[in-house]
Design a protein around this motif. Structure first.
Motif, PDB file in Angstrom:
ATOM      1  N   GLU A  29       0.836  -1.202   0.000  1.00  9.39           N
ATOM      2  CA  GLU A  29       0.000   0.000   0.000  1.00  9.39           C
ATOM      3  C   GLU A  29       0.870   1.251   0.000  1.00  9.39           C
ATOM      4  O   GLU A  29       0.584   2.219  -0.715  1.00  9.39           O
ATOM      5  CB  GLU A  29      -0.914  -0.009   1.226  1.00  9.39           C
ATOM      6  CG  GLU A  29      -1.876   1.161   1.276  1.00  9.39           C
ATOM      7  CD  GLU A  29      -2.839   1.077   2.445  1.00  9.39           C
ATOM      8  OE1 GLU A  29      -3.434   2.117   2.792  1.00  9.39           O
ATOM      9  OE2 GLU A  29      -2.978  -0.021   3.017  1.00  9.39           O
ATOM     10  N   ASN A  41       0.881   3.965  -3.017  1.00 13.16           N
ATOM     11  CA  ASN A  41       0.548   5.360  -2.716  1.00 13.16           C
ATOM     12  C   ASN A  41       1.666   6.300  -3.180  1.00 13.16           C
ATOM     13  O   ASN A  41       1.387   7.376  -3.743  1.00 13.16           O
ATOM     14  CB  ASN A  41       0.298   5.538  -1.220  1.00 13.16           C
ATOM     15  CG  ASN A  41      -1.019   4.931  -0.774  1.00 13.16           C
ATOM     16  OD1 ASN A  41      -1.910   4.670  -1.579  1.00 13.16           O
ATOM     17  ND2 ASN A  41      -1.153   4.688   0.530  1.00 13.16           N
ATOM     18  N   ASP A  76       1.555   6.581  -6.993  1.00  5.65           N
ATOM     19  CA  ASP A  76       0.471   7.437  -7.474  1.00  5.65           C
ATOM     20  C   ASP A  76       0.762   8.905  -7.189  1.00  5.65           C
ATOM     21  O   ASP A  76       0.489   9.776  -8.032  1.00  5.65           O
ATOM     22  CB  ASP A  76      -0.851   7.017  -6.812  1.00  5.65           C
ATOM     23  CG  ASP A  76      -1.281   5.610  -7.217  1.00  5.65           C
ATOM     24  OD1 ASP A  76      -0.753   5.101  -8.227  1.00  5.65           O
ATOM     25  OD2 ASP A  76      -2.135   5.033  -6.522  1.00  5.65           O
ATOM     26  N   TYR A  77       1.326   9.185  -6.016  1.00  3.13           N
ATOM     27  CA  TYR A  77       1.611  10.578  -5.660  1.00  3.13           C
ATOM     28  C   TYR A  77       2.717  11.149  -6.548  1.00  3.13           C
ATOM     29  O   TYR A  77       2.623  12.286  -7.022  1.00  3.13           O
ATOM     30  CB  TYR A  77       2.020  10.650  -4.195  1.00  3.13           C
ATOM     31  CG  TYR A  77       2.262  12.063  -3.696  1.00  3.13           C
ATOM     32  CD1 TYR A  77       1.254  13.022  -3.755  1.00  3.13           C
ATOM     33  CD2 TYR A  77       3.494  12.426  -3.163  1.00  3.13           C
ATOM     34  CE1 TYR A  77       1.462  14.314  -3.302  1.00  3.13           C
ATOM     35  CE2 TYR A  77       3.717  13.719  -2.704  1.00  3.13           C
ATOM     36  CZ  TYR A  77       2.701  14.661  -2.770  1.00  3.13           C
ATOM     37  OH  TYR A  77       2.917  15.933  -2.331  1.00  3.13           O
TER      38      TYR A  77
END
Length: 199
Positions: free
Chosen positions: A49, A53, A56-57
Motif C-alpha cells: 500500500e 501510494n 500514485d503521488y
C-alpha cells in the motif's frame, strides 16, 4: 556489522556518502524497493500500500510538472509485492542460514537487502542468481556500514549454494498447501466453481 537501525535513512544511507557500483533501471528499482520496505517496516505499515501510494503521488506530481519525488517503477512495485507476499518464507529461510544472529537483531537495512536478495534468488526466475547476490551486496554497500556487504554476501552465498534444493522444497510446500486448501474447501464450493466455469 551494526545491529541497530540507522538513525537516519536516505539515499545516502546513515550519514554516509553512497558508493554505487551499479546503475540502470533495475538497480534503481531495487534501491527504491529497499527504501520502501525499510520505511514500511519502521512505520509498521503495509509495504504494498505504501509503494502504490508513493507511485500514485509521484505520478500526480510529475503530471503537474512538479518534481521532488522519485518515481516508483514497475519493478520496484514487483519487488515490494513479492517480498511482502513471501515474507514468512523468506524470513524462515534467512533464519536458517544465520549463525549466532537472529533476524530481528540485524540492522533493518541489512535485513531488507537480504530479503530482496532471497526473493530474487528463490521466488523469481528472470534474475540471474549471481546478479541477485551481487545486487543485494551492492545495496548493503550503499546503505549500510562497512561490514554489511561481506555479511550479506556470506549469507546469500550459502542460500545460492542450496538454491536448487530450497526451490524444490518451496515448490513441494506450495503444492501441499494448495492440495490442503482443496481438501478444506466444502464440496458445495467446488460445485459453484464448476458452475461458474461452465457459465
Amino acid at each position: 556489522m551494526s545491529t541497530t537501525n540507522p538513525a537516519q535513512f536516505s539515499v545516502t544511507g546513515a550519514g554516509k556518502t553512497a558508493r554505487p557500483r551499479h546503475s540502470g533501471s533495475r538497480h534503481k528499482a531495487r534501491q527504491r524497493a529497499l527504501t520502501l520496505l525499510f520505511e514500511a517496516e519502521s512505520r509498521d505499515v503495509d509495504p504494498v500500500e505504501l509503494a502504490e501510494n508513493r507511485r500514485d503521488y509521484a505520478l500526480a506530481l510529475a503530471q503537474r510538472g512538479e518534481g521532488g519525488m522519485p518515481l516508483v517503477g514497475d519493478y520496484a512495485i514487483t519487488i515490494v509485492t513479492g517480498v511482502a507476499e513471501e515474507i514468512d518464507r523468506i524470513d524462515e529461510i534467512l533464519s536458517s542460514y544465520l549463525t549466532d544472529w537472529s533476524l530481528g537483531r540485524l540492522a533493518a537495512v541489512d535485513r531488507t537487502a537480504l530479503r530482496i536478495g532471497v526473493w530474487e534468488l528463490l521466488f523469481t526466475d528472470d534474475v540471474p542468481a549471481l546478479a541477485a547476490v551481487d545486487e543485494a551486496v551492492s545495496l548493503a554497500r550503499e546503505y549500510s556500514d562497512d561490514d554489511a556487504p561481506r555479511f550479506v554476501n556470506g549469507v546469500l552465498d550459502k542460500v545460492l549454494r542450496d538454491r536448487d534444493v530450497v526451490k524444490e522444497q518451496l515448490s513441494y510446500t506450495t503444492t501441499v498447501e494448495l492440495a490442503e486448501e482443496q481438501v478444506d474447501t466444502p464440496p458445495a464450493a467446488h460445485a459453484v466453481e464448476r458452475k461458474n466455469d461452465a457459465d
